[in-house]
Each structure stands twice: as C-alpha cells, then as structure tokens.
Write a protein that holds these residues in place. Structure first.
Motif, mmCIF file in Angstrom:
data_model
loop_
_atom_site.group_PDB
_atom_site.id
_atom_site.type_symbol
_atom_site.label_atom_id
_atom_site.label_comp_id
_atom_site.label_asym_id
_atom_site.label_seq_id
_atom_site.Cartn_x
_atom_site.Cartn_y
_atom_site.Cartn_z
ATOM 1 N N LEU A 64 7.143 12.330 -11.048
ATOM 2 C CA LEU A 64 6.185 11.844 -12.032
ATOM 3 C C LEU A 64 6.142 10.326 -12.074
ATOM 4 O O LEU A 64 5.291 9.754 -12.742
ATOM 5 N N ALA A 65 7.066 9.672 -11.376
ATOM 6 C CA ALA A 65 7.115 8.208 -11.387
ATOM 7 C C ALA A 65 5.827 7.636 -10.788
ATOM 8 O O ALA A 65 5.266 8.180 -9.848
ATOM 9 N N LYS A 66 5.358 6.532 -11.342
ATOM 10 C CA LYS A 66 4.105 5.919 -10.905
ATOM 11 C C LYS A 66 4.335 4.664 -10.072
ATOM 12 O O LYS A 66 3.440 3.826 -9.940
ATOM 13 N N SER A 67 5.538 4.517 -9.505
ATOM 14 C CA SER A 67 5.831 3.277 -8.797
ATOM 15 C C SER A 67 5.006 3.132 -7.521
ATOM 16 O O SER A 67 4.659 2.016 -7.122
ATOM 17 N N ARG A 68 4.681 4.251 -6.867
ATOM 18 C CA ARG A 68 3.888 4.149 -5.647
ATOM 19 C C ARG A 68 2.472 3.681 -5.951
ATOM 20 O O ARG A 68 1.914 2.827 -5.253
ATOM 21 N N GLU A 69 1.880 4.251 -7.005
ATOM 22 C CA GLU A 69 0.566 3.776 -7.413
ATOM 23 C C GLU A 69 0.635 2.306 -7.835
ATOM 24 O O GLU A 69 -0.308 1.547 -7.595
ATOM 25 N N ALA A 70 1.766 1.931 -8.447
ATOM 26 C CA ALA A 70 1.897 0.561 -8.938
ATOM 27 C C ALA A 70 1.840 -0.460 -7.811
ATOM 28 O O ALA A 70 1.195 -1.512 -7.947
ATOM 29 N N ILE A 71 2.512 -0.187 -6.684
ATOM 30 C CA ILE A 71 2.485 -1.207 -5.622
ATOM 31 C C ILE A 71 1.116 -1.245 -4.942
ATOM 32 O O ILE A 71 0.668 -2.314 -4.535
ATOM 33 N N ILE A 72 0.438 -0.103 -4.839
ATOM 34 C CA ILE A 72 -0.921 -0.140 -4.285
ATOM 35 C C ILE A 72 -1.806 -0.997 -5.193
ATOM 36 O O ILE A 72 -2.582 -1.839 -4.725
ATOM 37 N N GLN A 73 -1.670 -0.785 -6.500
ATOM 38 C CA GLN A 73 -2.454 -1.575 -7.451
ATOM 39 C C GLN A 73 -2.090 -3.055 -7.330
ATOM 40 O O GLN A 73 -2.968 -3.927 -7.385
ATOM 41 N N GLY A 74 -0.813 -3.358 -7.186
ATOM 42 C CA GLY A 74 -0.393 -4.749 -7.046
ATOM 43 C C GLY A 74 -0.974 -5.405 -5.812
ATOM 44 O O GLY A 74 -1.442 -6.553 -5.869
ATOM 45 N N PHE A 75 -0.946 -4.688 -4.680
ATOM 46 C CA PHE A 75 -1.545 -5.243 -3.464
ATOM 47 C C PHE A 75 -3.020 -5.572 -3.685
ATOM 48 O O PHE A 75 -3.506 -6.629 -3.281
ATOM 49 N N VAL A 76 -3.741 -4.668 -4.319
ATOM 50 C CA VAL A 76 -5.170 -4.886 -4.551
ATOM 51 C C VAL A 76 -5.384 -6.072 -5.483
ATOM 52 O O VAL A 76 -6.262 -6.914 -5.247
ATOM 53 N N GLU A 77 -4.580 -6.148 -6.571
ATOM 54 C CA GLU A 77 -4.713 -7.259 -7.511
ATOM 55 C C GLU A 77 -4.494 -8.613 -6.823
ATOM 56 O O GLU A 77 -5.097 -9.609 -7.208
ATOM 57 N N GLY A 78 -3.618 -8.616 -5.817
ATOM 58 C CA GLY A 78 -3.360 -9.854 -5.088
ATOM 59 C C GLY A 78 -4.306 -10.093 -3.937
ATOM 60 O O GLY A 78 -4.150 -11.073 -3.200
ATOM 61 N N GLY A 79 -5.273 -9.192 -3.750
ATOM 62 C CA GLY A 79 -6.236 -9.357 -2.661
ATOM 63 C C GLY A 79 -5.742 -8.855 -1.320
ATOM 64 O O GLY A 79 -6.382 -9.109 -0.288
ATOM 65 N N HIS A 80 -4.645 -8.108 -1.304
ATOM 66 C CA HIS A 80 -4.072 -7.619 -0.041
ATOM 67 C C HIS A 80 -4.546 -6.187 0.218
ATOM 68 O O HIS A 80 -3.758 -5.235 0.228
ATOM 69 N N ILE A 81 -5.839 -6.021 0.436
ATOM 70 C CA ILE A 81 -6.430 -4.689 0.550
ATOM 71 C C ILE A 81 -5.883 -3.941 1.763
ATOM 72 O O ILE A 81 -5.536 -2.753 1.676
ATOM 73 N N ALA A 82 -5.806 -4.607 2.898
ATOM 74 C CA ALA A 82 -5.321 -3.947 4.112
ATOM 75 C C ALA A 82 -3.886 -3.458 3.916
ATOM 76 O O ALA A 82 -3.529 -2.354 4.358
ATOM 77 N N GLU A 83 -3.073 -4.260 3.261
ATOM 78 C CA GLU A 83 -1.688 -3.861 3.003
ATOM 79 C C GLU A 83 -1.650 -2.653 2.071
ATOM 80 O O GLU A 83 -0.820 -1.751 2.238
ATOM 81 N N ALA A 84 -2.533 -2.627 1.098
ATOM 82 C CA ALA A 84 -2.587 -1.489 0.170
ATOM 83 C C ALA A 84 -2.910 -0.201 0.910
ATOM 84 O O ALA A 84 -2.274 0.841 0.703
ATOM 85 N N ILE A 85 -3.899 -0.257 1.771
ATOM 86 C CA ILE A 85 -4.316 0.945 2.509
ATOM 87 C C ILE A 85 -3.226 1.382 3.471
ATOM 88 O O ILE A 85 -2.900 2.573 3.571
#
Length: 791
Positions: A675-696
């Motif tokens: 149930l932990a949301k840490s994986r979603e959190a780092i994807i969101q963080g990458f996007v917030e920082g403009g690192h879209i390719a890294e998020a994907i």
C-alpha cells in the motif's frame, strides 16, 4: 448502491494477500501456511467486514484449494483458488435455472500471482486466516462453538511488517479455525469470521476446477466478448454508415448511440442491465431525454429488477414519475426503497418542483425509508435549494429525520448516509453565503454532540479558507459549551473527511473547491480572547489560514503565541511551508528548527511530530535535514512517510539512484509495503523536476507500472499540469488504465483551454477503444468518452 458484482472479487483479495510475505519468493507458498487445515471440509461462514455482515459457503481441500459461493437474490457467485494450477477461477450461477455463465466484467480465469500483484491488499483476512504466527499461540481455555469443541487462543498475526493481535478458536479434533477475531485498521478488512454447519469430508476435485461450460472450445457457452463485428463497427441494429462517420467527428450523441448498440447485445442479463442504464444515464446528462427513455425501455422486467434505482431515476428524469414510483414501491428493503424514492425526488426538484419533491419523501411511511429518502433528496437538491431560497425547507425536512439510525450495508451506499443530516444543507448554505442560516441549522442538530461539532466545524473551516477568520472565531465563541466549542475547533483544524465523494452524481449537488483567501484584520485579537485549550486551537486556525494564503509574517506571530506544544508544531510547519514558497529559506529553517525543538520535549508523540517535521523539510527540498531527522526517529514504523517525501524530493532534484533507493526503503519500512506510495512519489518527483524521461524509464522497471503511471497522471491533472500527465500517459500500454488516464487528461486540457491537445487525447482514446479485444469493456469506456466530448 455498492457494485455487488465486484464485492466477491474485492473480498477474495485478502485471502490471497495472506500469502504475500512468501508469494514472489517461495515455491508453492500455500504449503507454508501456518494453521492450514490438514483435512478437507465444507462449511457456512459468517464474516464481519467494514461493509457489514456476509454469509457464504466454502469448500476446502489441502493444500490451499478453496471454493467460495456467495449468494445474491439474482445469482450465486463462485470463486475458486486452485494453487496447484496457479489459477483463480470465477463465474456465476443462475439460482432458478442453474445455468453457468461468465461475468463480462470479471475474467473467468486468471493467474493467481498476477491477480495478487494487481489488487492484493496486504494485511487483511477473509474466510480463513492465512498468516497467524503459530509460535505465538497462547491457550486461554476450551469453548463450544456451534456444537464444535474448540480451544481458544490468543495469537499474533504478521501482515508484512506489522504485528496485530487476534483470537482464534481451533477445533480440537480437526485443527480447523472455527472462529477468528481481530481489529484491523480501516475497512473493508475482515475483523471476524465464524464457521457453522461444518462437515469434515473429502471434497470432489471438480469443485476446484473451471466448469466445462466455460472451457475454451467451439461449444463454449459463455463468451467474454460481444459479437466479432462490434470491434469494427456497430451491430446489425445500427446504421452501418453512422459509426465510421462518428469515429471521424465524434459527438456525445453518436458515441452513445454506438455504445447502446454494443450494450444491448451484452450476453448476461446483469451486465446488459448495467450497460443500458449507464448509457441512459449519460444520455440524460447530455439532455438526450428521449434517447435515455428508449434505452431503459429496452430492459426486460427481470433486468429492471437488477438495477431498479438507476431505472427509476432515469424514468423520473424523462418525466415518467408514475413508472418510477411503481419501481420504488416494489422494493422490499426500506433503505434501498428510500434511496430510490429520494433519487426520484431529486429529478423532480431539478425540474423546478422542490415542494413536490419534499412532499414525496416526507410522505414515506416507514421511518427508515423516509430517513434515507430525505437524506438522498437533500443531497441532490442542496445547491439549487440554497440558490433559490428553499434551503430552509430542506433543513426542516432533515431536522425531522436527524435522529433516525442509518444502518449500513454492502448493498447500498451514498455519501448522504455518512454525514450528520443537517450537515448536508449547511455545506450548501455556507457556499451560498448564507452563514446565519447555516449557524441556525447547526444549532438545531440534536442527534449526537459529535454530529453537532462536525457541522459547526464545516462552517468554521469554510470561513477560515475564505479569509473570514474573525467571523469563524466569533461563531465558535458563541457556541454553548466548551466541549462543543473545542470539538468544532479541533475538527476544523484537521483535514476534512471525504464527505463530498458522490458515487451517484447529481447535476447540481457538487461542491466547488474553496480557494484560500487573505485573512481580514482583527483576527489575532479575537483568537487571543479564547481560554485554553481552545485558545491554542483558535491561534492555530489563524496561523494556518494566513500561511496558506502566503502571508507568513503574521502567521508566525500567531504561531508563537500557541501554548499547546502539538498545536504549535503543526502551525510552525504551515509557516515554514509558506516561507519556503516565498523563497525565505533562512526563516523557514528557523521555523523548522523551533518545531523540532518543541517536538523533542513531547513525551508521547515525539516520533509522530518528528516524522511530520521531516516530511515537511523534504517537501521544502531540505533533503539533508529531513534525512537527519528521519534517522532520529526511534520507532521505525514512522520512517515510511518521511522516506517517501525524501524520495520525491531527490527525484525532483534529478538524483535518480538515491531517489530509487529511498523509495524502496520507504516501501519496505511500511507496515503495508503493497500500500506504500513511494513508487508513485518518485515518479511524481521526477515529473515535478522536469525529468520526464527519467520518470517513464523508472516506471517501466516497476511492478504494476500502468497503475503507477495512471495514479501520477491523475495527480498531475489535479495539480494543473495536464501536459506533463499526457507525456506519462503516452508511455502507457493501450488498455483500461490508459483510457482512463487519457480521459482525465482530456478533461483537464479542455478546462485549461488547450483544445487541440484535448482533441488529440480523445482521438487516441477512441483508437484504443475501437481496438479493444475485450468488447465487454467497450460500452463503459464509450460512456466515459462521451463525458469528455464537448456538448
């Protein structure tokens, strides 16, 4: 009404999740099941869940084979776990004809492991407890349960990282757990189960196999898909030229026409009924009342009986009030009948006849049905009533039923049932600017003190969010008792409960988002006039309102006057966030430091407060400080939230390897890793920082990557960043999550004025839907698409 067709699927989840500690790491984990019955048996089982009570029939054969039969008036749903074959089977049986059929909404066969990875919720239990620590059993005595000699034990349960206490009653002769009780947090997890009519005997192997009728082959009885031609265009009932034209220039009308042509051919009666009413609902919402009426008229009598509430509501909206009333009158259950009558009244009120609508619900003779009907009607009509000046009539009706008990069940649910009755109209009144009327309604609450505190809190919270803190505090000062005043202030300063969720939407009932406004003058003097402990709550309300309005200087002044340590820490964190947003990193550090200094002196909630500070530090991109705080937390169960925020901050900064490591630490330190949301959190963080390719790229390495990408895409839309969400969605594989994400994004893009990008997203949705191999999903997806199309 709660979607019954998915209840069994939901409840099967916890049984499978009992194996979660072993599932991906051990061969045949069911053989390592502690306290697994060593004998085959059948029994009736009563389970208590967050939904209420349920009764099933189960069949068990070691090792780990389980069959459950759940009984409904119109069908018996069967689910089978066959771990030797690694399969989960599920199907339905008509109780009148004994005909077996697959449900289009639920595949009849799927791998257990992929099923677990997709939906399992670790730490919950159903039918047979699967993760009791055998070594923890402490005997408490003997007891006769339903004629069975048992021994009662205290025990520990080990769901993931958290140990939970339980009691188990084990049959002395067979070793079967006959009764089990625990108190897991939240719902719908089972907190008790008990077996009756227990028969220990050999169970036929065919009980745990997929029926012959559902096996693949030329004579397969149940076909999961609609006729083959539907994937390319409409069925034989439709104009063959209409669909290709619609695909080129889709409109709400033509998309719903095509959905209807597919939905009317759905093979099972329940699914056909659900498809047709869903389509008719969308047609009514689009103003296509004649088409909506014609769609529900396609239903046979037995199909209408499966979805009576939806059919009655649509008939009422299309002007057929007498037909709608006859459907409601045929319902025996008073709660369900009340909800249907209430929905008919909503349609009546939306047509401008609020007095007639209220007469309809108040004329219901049964107390329970009347309470349900009035609550349901009030919920749907609250905003129109407040705008038209009829809110006093709604309040008077609610006042009559506020003390009527509201039983909850798995068979029906509506948000109007889980809030204080008068709270329904108070929300609408404050948003319409009728504060005096809202306070009058709150004063009239006579059900329970907690209900009255909750209603007052809604008023205070709204006023604080709109900058009218002086008015909010003066209302609190005028409250009769210190207890009620304190309860209202406490609830107003905490996050509100999710009472605005509406599973049966009404066109005029939705409450808009409240935007924080600057606080008017004079609030500090009023807040200081309270006596403790309410003074600290009032000052915290003021400080947080000022901080949320990006006014950190007066917010800090108010926070420093708070005597209660816990309240002061929370206020200081709000101030620090505001200072960070204003670019005041030095003052923000000082506010964080003061909050930490206070937290270190708090005896009973030190770790809780420290975790809150660490999380806030990470959200402010003070990563090193957050890490140091997290390490100081002694109880490791409080590490996960802070680590998740740190992982997101690291991703935002582009520190990919560190972010992934922190996210995995957050997941494994959680009592419920799945149930932990840490994986979603780092994807969101990458996007917030403009690192879209890294998020994907990161998402592609994760289990359930489509679900992760969908969750983050929706969150980005809610935050106003639909274009970044679209980039994530374009990396998703075509399928159900992909469609849902693109529809959400299209809505957000259109709201932002990006019509070209919205149209492109909708075109992609249409291409995915028309290529969908699982045709049973198409009507639902087309309906969702229709809501995203412009009128």
């Amino acid at each position: 009404m709660f979607p019954r067709k998915y209840l069994l699927l939901l409840l099967m989840t916890p049984f499978i999740s009992g194996f979660s500690d072993h599932w991906l790491r051990a061969e045949r984990p069911w053989k390592k099941w502690p306290l697994q019955p060593k004998v085959a048996f059948s029994a009736d089982v009563i389970s208590r869940t967050g939904f209420g009570w349920s009764k099933d029939r189960i069949y068990f054969s070691p090792p780990g084979q389980l069959r459950t039969e759940t009984f409904y008036p119109d069908q018996t749903r069967v689910a089978v776990l066959n771990p030797d074959k690694g399969k989960l089977y599920q199907w339905s049986v008509d109780p009148n004809t004994s005909k077996i059929s697959a449900d289009p909404g639920l595949p009849s066969e799927m791998p257990i492991d992929s099923y677990w990875q997709t939906v399992a919720v670790e730490g919950s239990y159903w039918v047979l407890p699967a993760n009791i620590r055998e070594s923890s059993l402490v005997k408490e005595g003997d007891q006769l349960i339903n004629g069975i000699e048992t021994t009662r034990y205290r025990a520990d349960m080990d769901p993931g990282k958290e140990v939970r206490k339980a009691q188990v009653w084990i049959a002395r002769k067979s070793g079967i757990v006959v009764r089990f009780e625990t108190s897991p947090d939240g719902w719908p997890f089972v907190s008790a189960m008990e077996l009756s009519n227990l028969h220990v005997s050999h169970q036929a192997p065919e009980l745990f196999e997929l029926p012959q009728e559902l096996l693949p082959g030329p004579n397969k009885q149940a076909n999961h898909s609609a006729p083959e031609e539907l994937s390319a265009g409409p069925s034989k009932h439709a104009d063959q030229s209409a669909w290709p034209i619609c695909r080129e220039v889709p409109t709400r009308r033509c998309v719903l026409d095509h959905a209807l042509e597919i939905g009317r051919t759905t093979p099972t009666s329940l699914s056909r009924a659900q498809d047709l009413v869903r389509i008719a609902r969308a047609q009514a919402d689009a103003g296509l009342t004649q088409e909506a009426s014609a769609a529900v008229d396609l239903l046979k009598a037995e199909e209408t009986a499966k979805v009576p509430g939806s059919v009655a509501r649509i008939k009422a909206e299309t002007g057929k009030l007498d037909e709608a009333a006859r459907i409601a009158d045929a319902i025996s259950d008073p709660a369900e009948r009340g909800l249907i009558i209430g929905s008919i009244a909503v349609a009546e009120g939306e047509a401008g006849k609020i007095d007639d609508a209220l007469r309809r619900v108040q004329a219901v003779s049964d107390d329970t049905a009347r309470a349900f009907a009035i609550r349901r009607a009030a919920w749907g009509l609250r905003m129109i009533a407040a705008q038209r000046g009829d809110d006093d009539k709604i309040a008077a009706a609610l006042q009559q039923v506020q003390s009527t008990p509201i039983p909850l069940s798995v068979y029906y649910w509506h948000p109007s049932l889980v809030v204080p009755a008068l709270g329904i109209i108070v929300d609408a009144q404050v948003r319409a600017g009728k504060i005096t009327e809202a306070v009058k309604a709150a004063m009239a609450v006579q059900s329970t003190p907690s209900d009255q505190a909750q209603v007052f809190a809604a008023i205070l919270r709204f006023l604080a969010r709109t900058g009218r803190v002086v008015e909010a505090l003066r209302i609190a000062l005028a409250v009769d008792t210190d207890a009620l005043r304190g309860g209202a202030l406490t609830l107003a300063t905490e996050p509100p409960s999710l009472v605005d969720i509406n599973f049966d939407p009404d066109r005029h009932s939705e409450l808009g988002i409240i935007r924080q406004a600057k606080v008017g003058p004079g609030a500090l003097a009023v807040a200081k006039s309270f006596s403790e402990p309410n003074r600290s709550l009032a000052l915290r309300m003021l400080a947080e309102a000022q901080a949320d309005a990006d006014d950190p200087a007066p917010a800090l002044e108010a926070a420093k006057l708070i005597d209660d340590q816990g309240q002061r820490v929370k206020a200081l964190l709000a101030v620090a966030r505001a200072q960070t947003r204003a670019g005041q990193r030095g003052p923000a550090g000082a506010s964080f430091g003061e909050a930490l200094q206070i937290a270190q002196t708090v005896r009973f909630s030190k770790d809780t407060l420290t975790e809150s500070i660490a999380t806030a530090e990470a959200e402010a991109d003070r990563i090193d400080e957050a890490r140091a705080l997290m390490e100081s937390i002694q109880d490791r169960t409080w590490h996960s939230g802070a680590l998740t925020a740190i992982a997101r901050a690291l991703a935002r900064a582009g520190r990919a390897a560190e972010a992934r490591e922190a996210a995995e630490q957050a997941r494994t330190s959680s009592p419920f890793p799945d149930l932990a949301k840490s994986r979603e959190a780092i994807i969101q963080g990458f996007v917030e920082g403009g690192h879209i390719a890294e998020a994907i790229e990161t998402a592609r390495t994760m289990e359930r990557q489509e679900g992760v990408l969908y969750t983050v895409a929706v969150s980005l839309c809610d935050a106003g960043n639909a274009k970044a969400a679209l980039q994530l969605a374009q990396a998703m594989a075509p399928g159900e999550s992909h469609v849902a994400a693109l529809l959400k994004i299209a809505h957000a893009l259109r709201d932002a004025g990006a019509d070209a990008e919205a149209a492109s997203a909708l075109r992609e949705v249409l291409n995915v839907i028309t290529a969908e191999p699982k045709q049973y999903r198409v009507p639902d997806e087309l309906v969702s698409l229709s809501y995203a199309l412009p009128d």
